[in-house]
Design an enzyme around this catalytic site. Structure first.
Site, PDB file in Angstrom:
ATOM      1  NE  ARG A   1      -3.008   4.692   1.581  1.00 50.00           N
ATOM      2  CZ  ARG A   1      -3.525   3.549   1.979  1.00 50.00           C
ATOM      3  NH1 ARG A   1      -3.773   3.342   3.267  1.00 50.00           N
ATOM      4  NH2 ARG A   1      -3.812   2.592   1.116  1.00 50.00           N
TER       5      ARG A   1
ATOM      6  CE  LYS B   1       2.047  -1.164  -6.811  1.00 49.54           C
ATOM      7  NZ  LYS B   1       0.946  -1.573  -5.948  1.00 49.54           N
TER       8      LYS B   1
HETATM    9  N1  BES Z   1      -1.574   2.155  -7.071  1.00 50.23           N
HETATM   10  C1  BES Z   1      -1.833   1.190  -6.077  1.00 50.23           C
HETATM   11  C2  BES Z   1      -3.273   0.674  -6.113  1.00 50.23           C
HETATM   12  C3  BES Z   1      -3.702  -0.093  -7.329  1.00 50.23           C
HETATM   13  C4  BES Z   1      -3.736  -1.461  -7.304  1.00 50.23           C
HETATM   14  C5  BES Z   1      -4.131   0.553  -8.458  1.00 50.23           C
HETATM   15  C6  BES Z   1      -4.166  -2.158  -8.405  1.00 50.23           C
HETATM   16  C7  BES Z   1      -4.551  -0.137  -9.572  1.00 50.23           C
HETATM   17  C8  BES Z   1      -4.584  -1.488  -9.540  1.00 50.23           C
HETATM   18  C9  BES Z   1      -1.589   1.774  -4.689  1.00 50.23           C
HETATM   19  O1  BES Z   1      -0.621   2.746  -4.605  1.00 50.23           O
HETATM   20  C10 BES Z   1      -1.153   0.654  -3.799  1.00 50.23           C
HETATM   21  O2  BES Z   1      -0.145   0.077  -4.078  1.00 50.23           O
HETATM   22  N2  BES Z   1      -1.952   0.360  -2.784  1.00 50.23           N
HETATM   23  C11 BES Z   1      -1.652  -0.709  -1.909  1.00 50.23           C
HETATM   24  C12 BES Z   1      -1.971  -0.263  -0.511  1.00 50.23           C
HETATM   25  C13 BES Z   1      -1.507  -1.206   0.549  1.00 50.23           C
HETATM   26  C14 BES Z   1       0.008  -1.189   0.627  1.00 50.23           C
HETATM   27  C15 BES Z   1      -2.100  -0.799   1.872  1.00 50.23           C
HETATM   28  C16 BES Z   1      -2.548  -1.882  -2.289  1.00 50.23           C
HETATM   29  O3  BES Z   1      -3.695  -1.670  -2.668  1.00 50.23           O
HETATM   30  O4  BES Z   1      -2.072  -3.004  -2.246  1.00 50.23           O
HETATM   31 ZN    ZN Z   2       1.305   1.920  -4.305  1.00 51.96          ZN
END
Ligand code: BES
Ligand code: ZN
Ligand code: ZN
Length: 505
Positions: A354, A280
């Site tokens: 997931r 990230k």
């Molecule tokens: N933990 C994150 C989602 C999240 C984002 C929680 C903002 C709280 C605040 C999750 O694991 C994630 O990173 N999801 C990705 C999925 C994507 C790679 C398809 C996302 O939402 O960007």
């Molecule tokens: Zn994630």
């Protein structure tokens, strides 16, 4: 803070502060507010006439009495606005309680007294109001003090002052229930606010063990060797990049020994989500210590359910790991084999929630839990779709969804049902595995839910995406900055209504 229900005249109560209220647009105070107005020689009426006090929702006007006139026992009188009477509901009571408690704490009040709010023209039952005041007060006063001294001293005591003594037992029951659910929510907040260098998967497991010992719950902690034996390749895959060992935690409450049935509460327990190799951006990454908010909610809901001695069986299942990049980490393109035998092509290692939930769902079904509810800070896409006030709810069963939505509404946790169209399933097709872990750019919260559905057979299941609602940037009502503890109260409310239903049959 201790909360007591007493009978008396609010104007006469010896306390640092007393709290009365006004609906928006009130020209003449009524009920207890009128009595206090009279004792203050019409001070409240004159504030209304001057237009200083409007009764807008959350507005707080303070009158300092300095011990005069003598008909008033408190040094501070707070007049809280309940807003427009047509917009009024139980959640507004929680909100004003949070607001007035914080305002009075700032004024260094240690003992406060309040009337029941909304029970007159608001039409709310006294016990509902008492529970809401309790919840709003305890939730609104929450602060995470482990690493920094709090700014203000605590309010030590809150008296709820009523006129007739025959209501005391039922109101005491209500304040007890309110305290139990608010304390469970605050425990979840503590767990979520902890930094990831403290709240590791092992610490999450220790916390579960502590909870189990205090409340006499069954618990089990599986380590990576156990996961290996059970074929939990998806959970193990996510854990590969971390130096911290993953844990699969189960906590069980048996409140209905006559029945074999049990609800399953699943919570995403990523104690830190860096994204892994699909790393990230660094801005805001610190917030990803809260990626175990679902886990905290599932665990602490059991605390409340046990304390309330609900006649129901519930098992919480928490897959817990960090998601970090390293030389041993999961890589984009890797293929994992989940517990149910399905193979998963990992396109993006940041879609890890997931993956761990896939194995947790399989395990929950192996245990025969039903229905299943999972809570997960799963997708940024859910925040984009619904903002920070609504959690997204997805399900394979409308009856269960309706029950959860109703429970959520009763406790003031806002949720919005999202669709799960068959057509989007195609996005999860992989050339070389059974599924891949992400879909296209749009509708990411839905494709995430559809991915989870691949790991649920016929068991009624609800998935609640709390990515937008698990923490708050500002304080408002009974929400404070940081972790909100979202989900705890809905889970407890659902268990409570299910337990009652069982009794009726
Ligand atoms: N933990 C994150 C989602 C999240 C984002 C929680 C903002 C709280 C605040 C999750 O694991 C994630 O990173 N999801 C990705 C999925 C994507 C790679 C398809 C996302 O939402 O960007
Ligand atoms: Zn994630
Ligand atoms: Zn995550």
């Amino acid at each position: 803070m201790e909360i007591k229900v007493i009978t008396g005249d609010i104007a006469q109560i010896e306390a640092d502060a007393i709290v009365v209220n006004l609906f928006e647009g009130t020209t003449q105070p009524g009920g207890a507010t009128a009595a206090v107005d009279k004792a203050l020689d019409g001070a409240i009426s004159s504030l209304i006439n001057r237009g200083e006090t409007k009764g807008k929702f959350g507005e707080i006007n303070i009158i300092h009495t300095f011990g005069k006139p003598r008909q008033i026992g408190a040094k501070v009188v707070a007049i809280v606005g309940l807003g427009k009477s047509q917009d009024f509901d139980t959640d507004k009571i929680r909100g004003v309680a949070g607001e007035f408690c914080r305002a009075l704490r700032k004024l260094n009040c240690h003992k406060i007294a309040t009337i029941l709010h909304g029970t007159g023209t608001g039409g709310i039952q006294p016990e509902i109001s008492a529970q809401a005041i309790t919840e709003g007060a305890l939730l609104g006063l929450y602060s995470f003090n482990k690493y920094k001294k709090p700014e203000y001293e605590d309010i030590e005591e809150m008296l709820i002052v009523i006129r007739e003594s025959d209501k005391i037992p039922i109101l005491e029951q209500a304040t007890h229930k309110g305290s139990v659910v608010a304390e469970a929510t605050n425990l979840a907040r503590d767990m979520i606010n902890e930094p990831a260098n403290y709240m590791t998967p092992s610490r999450l497991a220790e916390t579960a063990e502590e909870i189990a010992n205090i409340y006499n719950l069954e618990f089990h902690i599986f380590d990576s060797a156990d996961m290996e034996a059970m074929g939990m390749g998806a959970l193990l895959g996510v854990a590969k990049g971390s130096g911290q060992p993953p844990k699969l935690i189960t906590l069980s409450y048996k409140g209905d020994k006559r029945s074999e049935k049990a609800l399953g509460f699943l919570g995403k327990g990523i104690t830190f989500d860096s994204g892994g190799i699909s790393i990230k951006p660094s801005e805001g990454m610190d917030e990803m210590k809260g990626d175990m908010a679902g886990a905290a909610a599932a665990m602490t809901a059991l605390v409340a359910i046990a304390r309330l001695k609900l006649q129901i069986n519930v098992t919480a299942i928490i897959p817990a790991t960090e998601n970090l990049p390293s030389g041993t980490a999961l890589k984009p393109g890797d293929i994992l084999k989940a517990m149910n035998g399905k193979t998963i092509e990992v396109i993006n290692t940041d879609a890890e929630g997931r993956l761990i939930l896939a194995d947790a769902l399989s395990y929950a079904q192996k245990l025969g839990l039903s229905p299943l509810l999972d809570l997960a800070t799963l997708t940024g896409a859910c925040c984009v779709a619904l903002g920070t006030l609504y959690s997204g709810i997805f399900s394979n069963n409308q009856n269960l969804t309706d029950k959860v939505l109703k429970a959520a509404e009763r406790v003031g946790e806002r949720m919005w049902q999202m669709p799960m169209p068959e057509e989007y399933k195609e996005q999860l097709k992989s050339e070389i595995a059974d599924v891949k872990n992400i879909g296209h750019k749009y509708g990411g919260a839905i494709t995430a839910a559809l991915f989870l559905a691949e790991f649920v057979d016929n068991t009624p299941w609800v998935h609640i995406d709390i990515a937008g609602t698990a923490d708050s940037e500002k304080e408002s009502g009974y929400i404070v900055k940081g972790a909100t503890g979202i989900g705890v109260r809905t889970l407890v409310e659902l268990a409570s209504s299910e337990a009652k239903n069982q009794e009726a049959t």
